[in-house]
Design an enzyme around this catalytic site. Structure first.
Site, PDB file in Angstrom:
ATOM      1  N   THR A 137       0.808  -1.216   0.000  1.00 50.45           N
ATOM      2  CA  THR A 137       0.000   0.000   0.000  1.00 50.45           C
ATOM      3  C   THR A 137       0.839   1.263   0.000  1.00 50.45           C
ATOM      4  OG1 THR A 137      -1.717  -1.181   1.224  1.00 50.45           O
ATOM      5  CG2 THR A 137      -1.846   1.208   1.223  1.00 50.45           C
ATOM      6  N   GLN A 254      -4.488 -16.856  -0.533  1.00 48.63           N
ATOM      7  CA  GLN A 254      -4.114 -17.311   0.813  1.00 48.63           C
ATOM      8  C   GLN A 254      -4.169 -16.151   1.804  1.00 48.63           C
ATOM      9  OE1 GLN A 254      -1.305 -20.453   1.627  1.00 48.63           O
ATOM     10  NE2 GLN A 254      -0.062 -19.075   2.870  1.00 48.63           N
ATOM     11  N   GLU A 255      -3.752 -14.957   1.374  1.00 51.43           N
ATOM     12  CA  GLU A 255      -3.839 -13.802   2.269  1.00 51.43           C
ATOM     13  C   GLU A 255      -5.290 -13.554   2.669  1.00 51.43           C
ATOM     14  OE1 GLU A 255      -3.075  -8.956   2.363  1.00 51.43           O
ATOM     15  OE2 GLU A 255      -2.181 -10.170   0.769  1.00 51.43           O
ATOM     16  N   ARG A 281     -24.422 -12.426  34.476  1.00 52.58           N
ATOM     17  CA  ARG A 281     -25.005 -11.101  34.687  1.00 52.58           C
ATOM     18  C   ARG A 281     -26.503 -11.193  34.916  1.00 52.58           C
ATOM     19  NH1 ARG A 281     -23.832  -6.004  36.380  1.00 52.58           N
ATOM     20  NH2 ARG A 281     -25.160  -4.466  35.334  1.00 52.58           N
ATOM     21  N   GLN A 292     -35.898 -13.963  26.669  1.00 49.85           N
ATOM     22  CA  GLN A 292     -36.109 -14.556  25.350  1.00 49.85           C
ATOM     23  C   GLN A 292     -35.301 -13.835  24.270  1.00 49.85           C
ATOM     24  OE1 GLN A 292     -39.923 -14.179  23.068  1.00 49.85           O
ATOM     25  NE2 GLN A 292     -40.074 -16.396  23.443  1.00 49.85           N
ATOM     26  N   GLY A 376      -6.134  -6.265   2.978  1.00 55.14           N
ATOM     27  CA  GLY A 376      -6.219  -7.428   2.107  1.00 55.14           C
ATOM     28  C   GLY A 376      -7.107  -7.190   0.891  1.00 55.14           C
ATOM     29  N   GLY A 377      -7.415  -5.917   0.624  1.00 55.96           N
ATOM     30  CA  GLY A 377      -8.400  -5.560  -0.397  1.00 55.96           C
ATOM     31  C   GLY A 377      -9.731  -5.315   0.295  1.00 55.96           C
TER      32      GLY A 377
END
Length: 390
Positions: A137, A254-255, A281, A292, A376-377
């Protein structure tokens, strides 16, 4: 008893995670819990994990697990890297930049380096003597790698490199950096090359500031400057110039899968911590888990997390077999990181006001998760790549 993040989804282990991969996960989990977690607040404050911890990780066999034994690695596959990255995520020390070092930097040298280069650099990466980074970059070029302006010109048996990079992971500590540069700007993508820089042995290299980020504080992320930096032409990755863009495209799946690894690990940790929290809690005279809305919300999150884990496991199996295509890797990167953001946000909400307090791990996860959709894009670029395949 607290829920183990690795068991929160109660799914059977995939074939690739059995035997020695499972043992590596246990070892990595123990190492991160005992060696890194107790000092992690210190690393966050200092905005980097110290070099000593890298050397300890190397001694423990947690660096370059997928590199061949002849080059100092452990002879594993991406499954072994996944085990280590998942352990990091499950323990909650996400800023330790081992994943990039192991599963991004080292593979470039293995796949494209000469025999001499592999013997020179991989063993040192495996011990932690060298810490790896990749400089893609630039201030004006992020996801668009074709827009790189850094220039390398031949001058005898050296390259003269000028330019700058930013947002470089491991940037303050790294002393082996793969630089994405233009060796022939007129050729566009075909004029891009990858050149390895050993920063301890070069003039004209300068580190900028350690960048002040929203999250992942323990990971050093830096600006880098190259001012008439001279590097031997023998540091070119590949047998000729102009191979860089193809090399990047071949390794990006892979990245992107690795980003999915961090995502699913944090998803599982967030769920485990939140289930523990809502059982303890109390509000209006009963445990939060007994409402619920809590049950329905956690039911949704666990279902989506299960879908994500099954998808991730399938991607790893395909990748190990050599069949993970770039489009599916893009799906894994964008969808799992999007899901990570959603799950962590919903889990923070179930913590109520305490979720906004830094003393609770969910607050750190909320900050750390955000960058997953960017590096990574960007996820928008991932969707563009997927769309082009339709």
């Amino acid at each position: 008893m607290a829920i183990n993040p690795a068991e929160v989804l109660a799914l059977p282990k995939p074939a690739w995670a059995a035997d020695e991969v499972g043992m590596l996960y246990d070892m990595a989990h123990r190492f991160m819990s005992e060696e890194i977690a107790p000092r992690y607040d210190e690393f966050e404050k200092n905005e980097m994990v110290d070099r000593e911890s890298w050397l300890k990780a190397g001694s423990a066999g947690l660096l370059c697990a997928s590199m061949p034994e002849e080059y100092g690695g452990s002879g594993g596959t991406f499954a072994h890297e996944s085990a280590i990255i998942e352990a990091i995520g499950h323990v909650g020390v996400d800023g330790f930049g081992i994943g990039l070092h192991n599963a991004i930097v080292a593979p470039y040298i293995l796949h494209y380096g000469s025999e001499e280069q592999k013997k020179k650099w991989l063993p040192k990466l495996a011990t932690g003597a060298l810490i790896g980074a990749i400089a893609m970059t630039e201030p004006g070029a992020g996801s668009d790698l074709q827009g790189v302006k850094t220039r390398a010109e031949k001058d005898g048996n050296q390259y003269k490199i000028n330019g700058s990079k930013t947002f470089i992971t491991n940037g303050q500590l790294a002393n082996l950096i793969i630089v994405v540069t233009k060796t022939d700007p007129a050729k566009g993508a075909k004029g891009t090359s990858l050149i390895v820089v050993e920063t301890d042995e070069v003039e004209g290299f300068q580190r900028g500031r350690n960048l002040d980020k929203i999250g992942l504080k323990a990971n050093d992320t830096s600006e880098l400057f190259f001012n008439e930096m001279r590097v031997p032409t023998s540091n070119l990755l590949g047998h000729e110039e102009g191979q860089g863009f193809v090399q990047l495209m071949q390794q990006l799946p892979q990245e992107r899968l690795q980003i999915g690894t961090g995502a699913i690990a944090m998803i599982e940790r967030a769920l485990a911590l939140t289930i523990d929290y809502v059982k303890e809690r109390k509000a209006f005279g009963k445990a939060i888990i007994d409402f619920q809305n809590t049950q329905f919300k956690l039911a949704e999150l666990k279902t989506e997390a299960t879908i994500g884990r099954v998808f991730y496991n399938d991607c790893v199996a395909r990748h190990i077999a050599g069949g993970l295509d770039p489009v599916t890797a893009s799906m894994a990167k964008y969808w799992l990181s999007d899901l990570q953001g959603k799950v962590v946000d919903e889990c923070l909400q179930l913590h109520g006001g305490y979720g906004y307090m830094n003393e609770y791990p969910i607050a750190r996860m909320f900050r750390d998760a955000r960058v997953q959709r960017i590096y990574g894009g960007t996820n928008e670029i991932m969707k563009l790549l997927i769309g082009r395949s339709l």
